[in-house]
Design a protein around this motif. Structure first.
Motif, mmCIF file in Angstrom:
data_model
loop_
_atom_site.group_PDB
_atom_site.id
_atom_site.type_symbol
_atom_site.label_atom_id
_atom_site.label_comp_id
_atom_site.label_asym_id
_atom_site.label_seq_id
_atom_site.Cartn_x
_atom_site.Cartn_y
_atom_site.Cartn_z
ATOM 1 N N LEU A 138 4.713 5.071 2.754
ATOM 2 C CA LEU A 138 4.975 6.282 3.539
ATOM 3 C C LEU A 138 5.619 5.922 4.878
ATOM 4 O O LEU A 138 6.590 6.555 5.314
ATOM 5 N N ALA A 151 0.171 9.432 -4.272
ATOM 6 C CA ALA A 151 -0.952 8.507 -4.431
ATOM 7 C C ALA A 151 -1.841 8.876 -5.623
ATOM 8 O O ALA A 151 -2.472 8.012 -6.222
ATOM 9 N N HIS A 152 -1.892 10.186 -5.956
ATOM 10 C CA HIS A 152 -2.749 10.635 -7.073
ATOM 11 C C HIS A 152 -1.932 10.935 -8.323
ATOM 12 O O HIS A 152 -2.480 11.450 -9.288
ATOM 13 N N SER A 173 0.850 -1.199 0.000
ATOM 14 C CA SER A 173 0.000 0.000 0.000
ATOM 15 C C SER A 173 0.882 1.244 0.000
ATOM 16 O O SER A 173 2.081 1.169 0.302
ATOM 17 N N CYS A 174 0.275 2.361 -0.316
ATOM 18 C CA CYS A 174 0.975 3.641 -0.220
ATOM 19 C C CYS A 174 1.184 4.004 1.246
ATOM 20 O O CYS A 174 2.184 4.618 1.609
ATOM 21 N N THR A 175 0.248 3.597 2.088
ATOM 22 C CA THR A 175 0.394 3.837 3.523
ATOM 23 C C THR A 175 1.672 3.175 4.038
ATOM 24 O O THR A 175 2.460 3.783 4.771
ATOM 25 N N LYS A 177 -7.335 4.198 -7.676
ATOM 26 C CA LYS A 177 -6.219 5.032 -8.140
ATOM 27 C C LYS A 177 -5.964 4.828 -9.644
ATOM 28 O O LYS A 177 -6.599 4.008 -10.286
ATOM 29 N N ALA A 192 -4.461 8.537 5.803
ATOM 30 C CA ALA A 192 -3.278 7.659 5.774
ATOM 31 C C ALA A 192 -1.984 8.464 5.818
ATOM 32 O O ALA A 192 -0.994 8.020 6.411
ATOM 33 N N THR A 193 -1.982 9.635 5.189
ATOM 34 C CA THR A 193 -0.782 10.471 5.178
ATOM 35 C C THR A 193 -0.372 10.812 6.606
ATOM 36 O O THR A 193 0.794 10.704 6.987
ATOM 37 N N THR A 250 -5.805 16.027 2.842
ATOM 38 C CA THR A 250 -5.291 14.744 2.378
ATOM 39 C C THR A 250 -6.073 13.626 3.030
ATOM 40 O O THR A 250 -6.878 13.852 3.937
ATOM 41 N N PHE A 251 -5.801 12.412 2.574
ATOM 42 C CA PHE A 251 -6.392 11.225 3.166
ATOM 43 C C PHE A 251 -5.715 10.974 4.520
ATOM 44 O O PHE A 251 -4.527 11.271 4.687
ATOM 45 N N VAL A 307 1.644 16.476 -0.641
ATOM 46 C CA VAL A 307 0.714 15.569 -1.317
ATOM 47 C C VAL A 307 0.314 16.250 -2.629
ATOM 48 O O VAL A 307 -0.167 17.386 -2.606
ATOM 49 N N TYR A 310 -4.242 1.388 -5.036
ATOM 50 C CA TYR A 310 -5.555 1.069 -4.473
ATOM 51 C C TYR A 310 -6.593 1.076 -5.603
ATOM 52 O O TYR A 310 -6.374 1.692 -6.652
ATOM 53 N N GLU A 338 -4.899 -3.810 -3.649
ATOM 54 C CA GLU A 338 -4.091 -3.055 -2.693
ATOM 55 C C GLU A 338 -2.674 -3.088 -3.241
ATOM 56 O O GLU A 338 -2.245 -4.097 -3.790
ATOM 57 N N GLY A 339 -1.939 -2.010 -3.068
ATOM 58 C CA GLY A 339 -0.560 -2.019 -3.541
ATOM 59 C C GLY A 339 0.045 -0.643 -3.498
ATOM 60 O O GLY A 339 -0.660 0.367 -3.452
ATOM 61 N N SER A 367 0.348 4.807 -4.842
ATOM 62 C CA SER A 367 -0.733 3.893 -4.448
ATOM 63 C C SER A 367 -1.345 3.218 -5.666
ATOM 64 O O SER A 367 -1.562 3.861 -6.695
HETATM 65 C C1 LIG Z 1 -5.090 6.568 -1.343
HETATM 66 C C2 LIG Z 1 -4.190 7.501 -0.645
HETATM 67 C C3 LIG Z 1 -3.223 7.070 0.275
HETATM 68 C C4 LIG Z 1 -3.159 5.667 0.760
HETATM 69 O O1 LIG Z 1 -2.969 4.747 -0.249
HETATM 70 P P1 LIG Z 1 -3.138 3.189 0.077
HETATM 71 O O2 LIG Z 1 -2.441 2.530 -1.079
HETATM 72 O O3 LIG Z 1 -4.599 2.911 0.115
HETATM 73 O O4 LIG Z 1 -2.464 2.930 1.367
HETATM 74 C C5 LIG Z 1 -2.343 7.991 0.794
HETATM 75 N N1 LIG Z 1 -2.416 9.284 0.456
HETATM 76 C C6 LIG Z 1 -3.338 9.745 -0.398
HETATM 77 C C7 LIG Z 1 -3.354 11.197 -0.753
HETATM 78 C C8 LIG Z 1 -4.268 8.873 -0.964
HETATM 79 O O5 LIG Z 1 -5.216 9.339 -1.784
#
Ligand SMILES: *Cc1c(COP(=O)(O)O)cnc(C)c1O
Length: 396
Positions: free
Chosen positions: A66, A161-162, A61-63, A188, A90-91, A87-88, A133, A185, A194-195, A183
Motif C-alpha cells: 500500500l 488483503a482479504h 507485506s500488504c502494508t 490470510k 495498516a490501511t 479496516t485494519f 478495502v 500474513y 509475512e508477505g 497480504s
Molecule cells: C492484514 C491486512 C493488512 C496488512 O497486511 P500485512 O501483510 O500484515 O501488512 C492491510 N489491510 C487489511 C484490510 C488487512 O486485513
C-alpha cells in the motif's frame, strides 16, 4: 480432572509437509533472499490474477504494498485519500506514511464495504485517490467506484488483503484500480508468514513500485550477484526495504497451488455455519452479491445486546472459556486514540462502521479446521447464545 480441549487458535494457517519441504529446499539451495523462488511466485500469482508477469511485484507485506503503491501512483503531498473506517489500521497508516491525508467514508451496514454514495459525499478539491478495502473478501461495488473515480479523475488503489480469490463481474479484484495490494500474513488466505504482492495496471507504475520496494535501486540483488557478472546499480529514488525473501516465496508457492482447495474448504465451513446459526438471534454475513465471487476470508457474526442478551465482548469471553479463539474485524478506526488525537475523529461520525465494529465477532474459518473443530465451534456458539435467550426460541 478432565483434560481441557485444545485451544482452537483463530486464523491458524493450513501448512503441510509440502510447505516444509519447499522451505528446506530453499535453505539447501543457499539462496534465502529475493531470487528465483520470488520470481516464480510472482509469475504464478500473476497467472492466478490473470495479469502479465510484469504487472506484479512481491513485497514483504500488504502494508508495504500500500505504501509504495501510493507513492508510485504519483499523488501530491497532502492530497486526500478516501477510505473505509472499517479496516485494519495498516490501511490508514500506509496513507499517512505516504504523506497523504486519510478521509473516511462510512460503510454500507449490510455489505460492510465502503458505500459509494459516502465516497462521493467525501470528495473535495483535494481528493486524489480512493482506497477501497474488500472487507472479508466481499468485493466492493467496483463498477460504481470506478465510475466515480473516472468522473473525478481519481486514482484507485484496492486493499485486497482479504480478497485473493475474489472477483467482481468476472474480473479479479486488484485489477480494477491502478494498484491492487495483497497480504500473505499468517491469518490470510495465502500465507508466507509475512508477505505481500502489488498488482499494477500500468507497467511503468509497477516498475517504480518495485524499485521503491528495494531501496530505489535500479537493479535487484539477484541480478547483481548472479552468474552474469557484477552489475553496478544506481539509486534512483530514496526507497524502502520491502522486498520478499525466497524463504517466504517458498511457502507461498505451495500455498498458492492450494488456494482453490482452501477456498472450497472455507466455503463448506461457511455453509455449515449459515445453516447451524440460522435460528439464532445473531446477525450473519450477507449472502454474496450476484455475479461476484466472495473471498470468504472472515465469517463475522453480529452480537446485538438487545437481541442476544449479552455484549459482543461477553460473547468473546465465553468463546475463550470454551477454548475457541475469535477475532474482531474491526473496531472502527476512529475508536483508536491515535486517530482521535491526530485527526480529531470520533466514532460517531461514521455510525455504521462504529455500530458494526462494536457488535462484530469473527469465528474460526481456517481451512485447517477439521469437521470436529467446526462442530465444536457450532456447539459452543449455540450453547452460549441459547443460554441467554431461552424463551424466544423455546416459546416462538
Ligand atoms: C492484514 C491486512 C493488512 C496488512 O497486511 P500485512 O501483510 O500484515 O501488512 C492491510 N489491510 C487489511 C484490510 C488487512 O486485513
Amino acid at each position: 480432572m478432565a483434560d481441557l480441549d485444545p485451544f482452537l487458535v483463530f486464523g491458524a494457517p493450513a501448512l503441510g509437509e509440502d510447505e516444509i519441504a519447499e522451505v528446506v529446499a530453499c535453505m539447501r539451495s543457499g539462496w534465502l533472499g529475493t531470487g528465483p523462488r520470488t520470481a516464480r511466485f510472482e509469475h504464478e500469482f500473476a497467472g492466478y490474477r490473470r495479469v502479465m508477469p510484469n504487472q506484479v511485484a512481491a513485497v514483504n507485506s500488504c502494508t508495504a504494498a500500500l505504501h509504495v503503491s501510493m507513492i508510485a501512483a504519483g499523488l501530491e503531498r497532502g492530497a486526500e485519500v478516501i477510505t473505509t473506517p472499517l479496516t485494519f489500521c495498516a490501511t490508514i497508516n500506509a496513507i499517512e506514511h505516504a504523506a497523504l491525508k486519510p478521509v473516511l467514508a462510512d460503510v454500507d451496514p449490510v455489505t460492510q464495504n465502503i458505500d459509494p454514495d459516502a465516497i462521493e459525499a467525501a470528495i473535495t478539491p483535494r481528493t486524489q485517490a480512493i482506497l477501497p478495502v474488500h472487507f472479508a473478501g466481499r468485493p466492493c461495488e467496483m463498477d460504481r467506484i470506478m465510475a466515480i473515480a473516472e468522473r473525478h479523475g481519481l486514482v484507485v488503489i484496492e486493499d485486497c488483503a482479504h480478497a485473493i480469490e475474489s472477483e467482481f463481474h468476472g474480473q479479479p479484484l486488484g485489477t480494477f484500480g491502478q494498484f491492487g495490494c495483497f497480504s500473505f500474513y499468517v491469518t490470510k488466505n495465502v500465507v508466507t508468514g509475512e508477505g505481500g504482492m502489488i498488482v499494477g495496471r500500468d507497467v511503468e507504475h509497477i516498475a517504480r513500485a518495485r524499485m521503491l520496494a528495494l531501496h530505489g535501486m535500479s537493479k535487484d540483488a539477484w541480478h547483481r550477484f548472479g552468474d552474469t557478472g557484477y552489475k553496478h546499480y544506481q539509486v534512483l529514488e530514496c526507497g524502502f526495504k520491502y522486498n520478499m525473501m525466497d524463504l517466504q516465496a517458498a511457502i507461498g508457492l505451495v500455498q498458492l497451488a492450494k488456494v482453490e482447495a482452501h477456498w472450497q474448504r472455507r466455503l463448506a465451513i461457511w455453509h455449515r455455519y449459515d445453516e447451524a446459526f440460522a435460528d439464532l438471534p445473531l446477525g450473519l454475513p450477507a449472502p454474496p452479491a450476484p455475479n461476484t465471487r466472495h473471498g470468504l476470508h472472515l465469517y463475522t457474526v453480529m452480537i446485538d445486546p438487545g437481541r442476544c442478551g449479552m455484549t459482543r465482548d461477553g460473547f468473546l469471553d465465553a468463546m475463550n472459556t470454551a477454548r475457541i479463539g475469535t477475532g474482531v474485524h474491526y473496531l472502527s478506526v476512529p475508536e483508536h486514540p491515535y486517530y482521535q488525537r491526530h485527526h480529531g475523529w470520533r466514532p460517531e461520525q461514521w455510525p455504521h462502521a462504529m455500530s458494526l465494529g462494536r457488535r462484530t465477532a469473527s469465528l474460526p474459518l481456517s481451512p485447517a479446521l477439521s469437521d470436529e473443530d467446526v462442530e465444536r465451534v457450532i456447539a459452543a456458539v449455540r450453547r452460549i447464545v441459547l443460554a441467554k435467550v431461552p424463551n424466544r426460541l423455546a416459546g416462538a
